[in-house]
Design an enzyme around this catalytic site. Structure first.
Site, PDB file in Angstrom:
ATOM      1  N   GLU A 177       0.829  -1.220   0.000  1.00  0.00           N
ATOM      2  CA  GLU A 177       0.000   0.000   0.000  1.00  0.00           C
ATOM      3  C   GLU A 177       0.859   1.264   0.000  1.00  0.00           C
ATOM      4  O   GLU A 177       1.304   1.722   1.054  1.00  0.00           O
ATOM      5  CB  GLU A 177      -0.921   0.010   1.241  1.00  0.00           C
ATOM      6  N   LYS A 219      -2.641  -2.222  -2.962  1.00  0.00           N
ATOM      7  CA  LYS A 219      -3.657  -1.361  -2.369  1.00  0.00           C
ATOM      8  C   LYS A 219      -3.284   0.064  -2.732  1.00  0.00           C
ATOM      9  O   LYS A 219      -2.266   0.598  -2.263  1.00  0.00           O
ATOM     10  CB  LYS A 219      -3.709  -1.552  -0.853  1.00  0.00           C
TER      11      LYS A 219
HETATM   12  P1  13P Z   1      -9.077   4.173   4.710  1.00  0.00           P
HETATM   13  O1  13P Z   1      -9.988   3.486   3.721  1.00  0.00           O
HETATM   14  O2  13P Z   1      -9.822   4.756   5.882  1.00  0.00           O
HETATM   15  O3  13P Z   1      -8.123   5.110   4.057  1.00  0.00           O
HETATM   16  O4  13P Z   1      -8.192   3.032   5.389  1.00  0.00           O
HETATM   17  C1  13P Z   1      -7.665   2.050   4.610  1.00  0.00           C
HETATM   18  C2  13P Z   1      -6.385   1.615   5.157  1.00  0.00           C
HETATM   19  O5  13P Z   1      -6.210   0.464   5.463  1.00  0.00           O
HETATM   20  C3  13P Z   1      -5.326   2.602   5.321  1.00  0.00           C
HETATM   21  O6  13P Z   1      -4.137   1.959   5.598  1.00  0.00           O
END
Ligand code: 13P
Length: 334
Positions: A177, A219
């Site tokens: 991510e 992600k």
């Molecule tokens: P949000 O969808 O609230 O941004 O959180 C997702 C997430 O896992 C951030 O690391």
């Protein structure tokens, strides 16, 4: 675990019409969310809240997996059933957040690096034994005056690649991510440029570290206007820009891409995902891994009565899962 088994898990995470619920807030982050609605941040309240989310009736119809925090993966329902068992029984794959959060990047004011590589191999082995099948690591890229720097982007990409390689060695699917934050008054073009450079650096690092993309999930953050930007891009513009940016940077062999919500409203997060899928066919399934956009309505309802509002809050969780599941198919009607 073989690459075929990792690929099977990755594909199941982005099964048609299904996405991920991110409930991996650290104790410090959930404290902020609880504080916002007046809930005391006790271990029992955190446990009860996660039980509410994970025992939402029929959640598995639209949710393929859930990302947990270290404390949560060790917790059980009030009746003593481990959360991981509740999840598996409902067809929800257990995931775990394994990074240790962001810290100031020395020498680069305003920029951060995600920590947590030291001892990670042993932690991953333990999480796999506790039932986790995938693991998430979040890197954060800030946009501002003269930032991000190439150094910050590359340092974070390098950490993501080292974590991803360790995950695959330990039999876990890495969910990488790199979040480009929405904070700031930058326009959508700036977000596009930064996201493009970030993804190029990430996939270069994954290649350098022998990470098998067939067993990896991205992600991603969407290409979107900064929250403080006067001109907010339309749903169509966000969908088109995000798709163009991803198509020019992400190899088609990746089993799937899920988006974070990053502070978008519930409505926007669903509309953007839906619009991207309506523009398909795309090289990969595009789905969601929302935290706030899956939970905030339910948290508000629960905060009004922690004992009697459980079922009502769960109805909202289910509704958000259903709407986002439809958006993952491009079939959300609004
Ligand atoms: P949000 O969808 O609230 O941004 O959180 C997702 C997430 O896992 C951030 O690391």
């Amino acid at each position: 675990m073989s690459i075929e088994q990792l690929a099977d898990i990755a594909r199941a995470m982005v099964a048609p019409g299904k996405g991920i619920i991110a409930i991996d807030e650290s104790n410090a982050t959930i404290a902020k969310r609880f504080e916002g609605v007046g809930i005391p941040n006790s271990e029992e309240n955190r446990r009860a809240y996660r039980e509410l989310l994970l025992t939402t009736p029929n959640l598995g119809e639209h949710i393929s997996g859930a990302i947990l925090f270290d404390e949560t993966i060790r917790q059980s329902t009030r009746d003593g059933v481990p959360f991981t068992k509740v999840m598996m029984d409902n067809g929800i794959i257990p995931g775990i957040k394994v990074d240790k959060g962001t810290h100031a990047l020395a020498g680069f004011p305003g920029e951060v690096i995600t920590e947590g590589l030291d001892g990670l191999r042993d932690r991953l082995k333990e999480y796999a034994a506790l039932g986790a099948r995938f693991a998430k690591w979040r890197a954060v890229i800030n946009i501002g005056e003269d930032i991000p720097s190439g150094t910050c982007i590359d340092a974070n990409a390098h950490a993501l690649a080292r974590y991803a390689a360790l995950c695959q060695e330990c039999g876990l699917v890495p969910m990488v991510e790199p979040e480009v934050l929405m904070d700031g008054d930058h326009d959508i073009e700036t977000c596009w440029e930064v996201t493009e450079v970030t993804l190029r650096s990430l996939f270069d690092a994954l290649y350098q570290h022998n990470v098998m993309l067939e067993g990896t999930i991205l992600k991603a953050s969407m290409v979107i206007s900064g929250k403080g930007c006067e001109e907010q891009a339309s749903v169509e513009e966000v969908a088109e820009s995000t798709l163009m940016c991803l198509k020019s940077t992400v190899p088609a062999i990746l089993p799937g891409i899920v988006f974070l919500s990053g502070g978008q409203s519930d409505e926007d997060s669903t509309a953007h995902l839906n619009a991207m899928n309506q523009l398909g066919p795309n090289p990969w399934p595009l789905s969601f891994s929302y935290g706030r956009a899956m939970q905030s309505a339910a948290l508000k309802i629960w905060s009004q009565d922690l004992v009697n509002n459980v079922a009502k809050a769960q109805e909202t969780v289910f509704a958000r899962a259903r709407d986002n599941g439809l958006a993952a198919l491009g079939q959300f009607k609004g």
